[in-house]
Design an enzyme around this catalytic site. Structure first.
Site, mmCIF file in Angstrom:
data_model
loop_
_atom_site.group_PDB
_atom_site.id
_atom_site.type_symbol
_atom_site.label_atom_id
_atom_site.label_comp_id
_atom_site.label_asym_id
_atom_site.label_seq_id
_atom_site.Cartn_x
_atom_site.Cartn_y
_atom_site.Cartn_z
ATOM 1 N N GLN A 99 -0.208 17.211 35.502
ATOM 2 C CA GLN A 99 -0.418 18.535 36.122
ATOM 3 C C GLN A 99 -1.655 19.204 35.532
ATOM 4 O O GLN A 99 -1.847 19.214 34.312
ATOM 5 C CB GLN A 99 0.811 19.424 35.888
ATOM 6 C CG GLN A 99 0.721 20.744 36.649
ATOM 7 C CD GLN A 99 1.957 21.631 36.488
ATOM 8 O OE1 GLN A 99 2.835 21.367 35.669
ATOM 9 N NE2 GLN A 99 2.016 22.688 37.277
ATOM 10 N N HIS A 105 3.405 23.035 42.996
ATOM 11 C CA HIS A 105 2.857 22.547 44.267
ATOM 12 C C HIS A 105 3.231 21.083 44.472
ATOM 13 O O HIS A 105 3.424 20.340 43.504
ATOM 14 C CB HIS A 105 1.332 22.700 44.307
ATOM 15 C CG HIS A 105 0.633 22.046 43.158
ATOM 16 N ND1 HIS A 105 0.499 22.654 41.937
ATOM 17 C CD2 HIS A 105 0.036 20.829 43.034
ATOM 18 C CE1 HIS A 105 -0.139 21.846 41.112
ATOM 19 N NE2 HIS A 105 -0.434 20.725 41.755
ATOM 20 N N PHE A 106 3.307 20.710 45.733
ATOM 21 C CA PHE A 106 3.487 19.312 46.134
ATOM 22 C C PHE A 106 2.178 18.825 46.747
ATOM 23 O O PHE A 106 1.555 19.540 47.536
ATOM 24 C CB PHE A 106 4.604 19.177 47.171
ATOM 25 C CG PHE A 106 5.989 19.219 46.576
ATOM 26 C CD1 PHE A 106 6.592 20.431 46.272
ATOM 27 C CD2 PHE A 106 6.685 18.052 46.323
ATOM 28 C CE1 PHE A 106 7.869 20.476 45.718
ATOM 29 C CE2 PHE A 106 7.958 18.085 45.771
ATOM 30 C CZ PHE A 106 8.554 19.298 45.470
ATOM 31 N N HIS A 107 1.786 17.602 46.393
ATOM 32 C CA HIS A 107 0.659 16.927 47.039
ATOM 33 C C HIS A 107 1.207 16.138 48.230
ATOM 34 O O HIS A 107 2.207 15.427 48.092
ATOM 35 C CB HIS A 107 0.022 15.902 46.094
ATOM 36 C CG HIS A 107 -0.572 16.486 44.863
ATOM 37 N ND1 HIS A 107 -1.922 16.703 44.727
ATOM 38 C CD2 HIS A 107 -0.007 16.902 43.694
ATOM 39 C CE1 HIS A 107 -2.168 17.213 43.527
ATOM 40 N NE2 HIS A 107 -1.024 17.344 42.880
HETATM 41 P P1 5GP Z 1 -2.048 18.922 39.778
HETATM 42 O O1 5GP Z 1 -2.801 18.023 38.855
HETATM 43 O O2 5GP Z 1 -1.839 20.256 39.105
HETATM 44 O O3 5GP Z 1 -0.798 18.333 40.326
HETATM 45 O O4 5GP Z 1 -2.963 19.129 41.028
HETATM 46 C C1 5GP Z 1 -3.869 20.171 41.179
HETATM 47 C C2 5GP Z 1 -4.698 19.846 42.399
HETATM 48 O O5 5GP Z 1 -5.416 21.010 42.730
HETATM 49 C C3 5GP Z 1 -5.706 18.727 42.213
HETATM 50 O O6 5GP Z 1 -5.452 17.694 43.159
HETATM 51 C C4 5GP Z 1 -7.061 19.398 42.424
HETATM 52 O O7 5GP Z 1 -7.934 18.580 43.149
HETATM 53 C C5 5GP Z 1 -6.697 20.643 43.191
HETATM 54 N N1 5GP Z 1 -7.527 21.799 42.956
HETATM 55 C C6 5GP Z 1 -8.071 22.196 41.767
HETATM 56 N N2 5GP Z 1 -8.746 23.352 41.924
HETATM 57 C C7 5GP Z 1 -8.624 23.693 43.232
HETATM 58 C C8 5GP Z 1 -9.092 24.809 43.996
HETATM 59 O O8 5GP Z 1 -9.784 25.705 43.523
HETATM 60 N N3 5GP Z 1 -8.751 24.825 45.317
HETATM 61 C C9 5GP Z 1 -7.996 23.844 45.895
HETATM 62 N N4 5GP Z 1 -7.723 23.979 47.191
HETATM 63 N N5 5GP Z 1 -7.545 22.778 45.206
HETATM 64 C C10 5GP Z 1 -7.847 22.713 43.883
#
Ligand code: 5GP
Length: 142
Positions: A99, A105-107
């Site tokens: 993370q 959030h979900f991808h």
């Molecule tokens: P995590 O690693 O927390 O599961 O995923 C965070 C996601 O947020 C990543 O896939 C990254 O590419 C995306 N992300 C990071 N900063 C931003 C942003 O400013 N706007 C959007 N729309 N996505 C972001």
């Protein structure tokens, strides 16, 4: 170990408040979905609850039914919009699990046979490409 506190200044909190722009594809009373700016494949979308939690571990269980319902709705639209062979859904809790942004959030990522995913949080996508992909998903949601 217990979860650290929620940081109300995280980047997704700012997107939810409209302080930072996003390519939004869906919104209802409880949830929002927008394009990931560093997509691991075209159409990579994030689904969030509007209510604050750092990740799934500290989320109020009452937010989960609405959240997973939006995840399903968006996943079906993405499958159609990108003619996907499959749909990858992922959710990370804390840095050790990958993370990087600390609002739950979900991808949702369309998958095609034989095509590998790009790295997580890799390269920033061009805005026009994100807008085109967002349009495809919005049309499939109709
Ligand atoms: P995590 O690693 O927390 O599961 O995923 C965070 C996601 O947020 C990543 O896939 C990254 O590419 C995306 N992300 C990071 N900063 C931003 C942003 O400013 N706007 C959007 N729309 N996505 C972001």
């Amino acid at each position: 170990m217990t979860s650290p506190a929620y940081d109300a200044n995280n980047i997704f909190a700012k997107i939810l408040k409209g302080e930072i722009p996003s390519y939004r594809i869906y919104e209802d009373e409880h949830t929002v979905a927008f394009m990931d700016v560093m997509p691991q494949a075209p159409g990579h979308t994030l689904v969030l609850p509007k209510s604050p939690s750092r990740n799934l571990l500290d989320a109020d269980p009452s937010v989960l039914p609405n959240l997973i319902t939006t995840v399903q709705k968006v996943a079906v639209a993405i499958q159609e919009a990108f003619d996907a062979d499959g749909v990858y859904i992922a959710q990370f809790n804390e840095p050790a699990a990958g993370q990087t942004v600390f609002h739950l959030h979900f991808h949702i990522i369309p998958r095609h046979e034989g095509i590998a995913l790009k790295p997580h949080s890799g390269k920033m996508e061009d805005g026009t490409v994100l807008a085109e992909n967002a349009k495809k998903i919005i049309e499939a949601l109709r």
